[in-house]
Design a protein around this motif. Sequence first.
Motif, mmCIF file in Angstrom:
data_model
loop_
_atom_site.group_PDB
_atom_site.id
_atom_site.type_symbol
_atom_site.label_atom_id
_atom_site.label_comp_id
_atom_site.label_asym_id
_atom_site.label_seq_id
_atom_site.Cartn_x
_atom_site.Cartn_y
_atom_site.Cartn_z
ATOM 1 N N THR A 176 -3.887 -8.635 1.772
ATOM 2 C CA THR A 176 -4.740 -9.770 1.454
ATOM 3 C C THR A 176 -4.646 -9.990 -0.050
ATOM 4 O O THR A 176 -4.175 -9.115 -0.780
ATOM 5 C CB THR A 176 -6.221 -9.546 1.845
ATOM 6 N N GLU B 111 -8.432 6.276 3.393
ATOM 7 C CA GLU B 111 -7.407 5.239 3.508
ATOM 8 C C GLU B 111 -6.648 5.317 4.830
ATOM 9 O O GLU B 111 -6.025 4.330 5.244
ATOM 10 C CB GLU B 111 -6.430 5.341 2.342
ATOM 11 N N GLU C 294 -6.288 -3.819 3.409
ATOM 12 C CA GLU C 294 -7.064 -4.456 4.477
ATOM 13 C C GLU C 294 -6.151 -4.985 5.580
ATOM 14 O O GLU C 294 -5.088 -5.558 5.320
ATOM 15 C CB GLU C 294 -7.919 -5.600 3.920
ATOM 16 N N SER D 55 -6.616 -7.007 -1.618
ATOM 17 C CA SER D 55 -6.441 -5.618 -1.191
ATOM 18 C C SER D 55 -5.015 -5.361 -0.726
ATOM 19 O O SER D 55 -4.397 -6.217 -0.077
ATOM 20 C CB SER D 55 -7.412 -5.292 -0.050
ATOM 21 N N ASN E 99 0.822 -1.216 0.000
ATOM 22 C CA ASN E 99 0.000 0.000 0.000
ATOM 23 C C ASN E 99 0.853 1.261 0.000
ATOM 24 O O ASN E 99 0.521 2.264 -0.648
ATOM 25 C CB ASN E 99 -0.947 0.004 1.201
ATOM 26 N N LYS F 64 -10.340 -14.366 4.437
ATOM 27 C CA LYS F 64 -9.644 -13.196 3.903
ATOM 28 C C LYS F 64 -8.294 -13.513 3.269
ATOM 29 O O LYS F 64 -7.826 -12.763 2.399
ATOM 30 C CB LYS F 64 -9.457 -12.161 5.005
#
Length: 239
Positions: free
Chosen positions: A125, A75, A131, A128, A62, A145
């Motif tokens: 995950t 976010e 997450e 994502s 991310n 997940k």
Amino acid sequence: MKIAFISDIHGNAIALDAVLENLKRNLVDKVCVLGDLCYRGPEPKRSLDLIRSLDTDVIKGNADEWVVRGVREGEVPGKALELMNEERNWTVTRLDQEDLDYLQSLPTELKFEHGGISIYAYHATPESLFEVVLPDAADSDLEAKLMQKESSQLYVYAHIHKPYIRYINGKIIMNIGSVGLPFDGVAKASYGLVEIEDGNIRTSIQRVSFNQEKVVELYHHENYPNAEMMSGVIRNGKL
């Protein structure tokens, strides 16, 4: 075969140096990098260059996405949005366009097999980059997940900066923690080590000391926008 999974360097090249030296001493055969390479640390460019010099499998986290396009509303907590984008902008000024293109192009998952053991790795995950799945999640949540997209014997992820190993229905889930910003109260870099031999598998979390005060010094020397808070994380191993 020894496979090391490292992640969440977050621009802490000093911690990365220590981990890479530890990998050499442990005679690791393969290194996999699960993202968050250069944002939120005092040496983003050197961290990224070290990772790229490994010439190995690297996937996106991310924070790599944030470096490319900024942190968006929703976010992160609202009160942190402006500061985190200030940190992001500081990071971008230390990189060049080739670095940004590299981060943009990274894949988001890694699948391979060795010695009859199938491995599936991702940053947060399979679906994502953002997450959060914590160490105390119920088995059913971990299965839903983390284990539904691909059938593997070992699932490896990062993102939460809190390493752990769990076993569910004969399969292994490993979170490898963070090289640069540990959040579990142990102020040492962490990585995951997987050893495969004759169809057998052994997993462990490795902790590595690094020069914390040198990192803190660099935050201040480089006029990092959030130097005090980040220095506290480095010294205490938690937010």
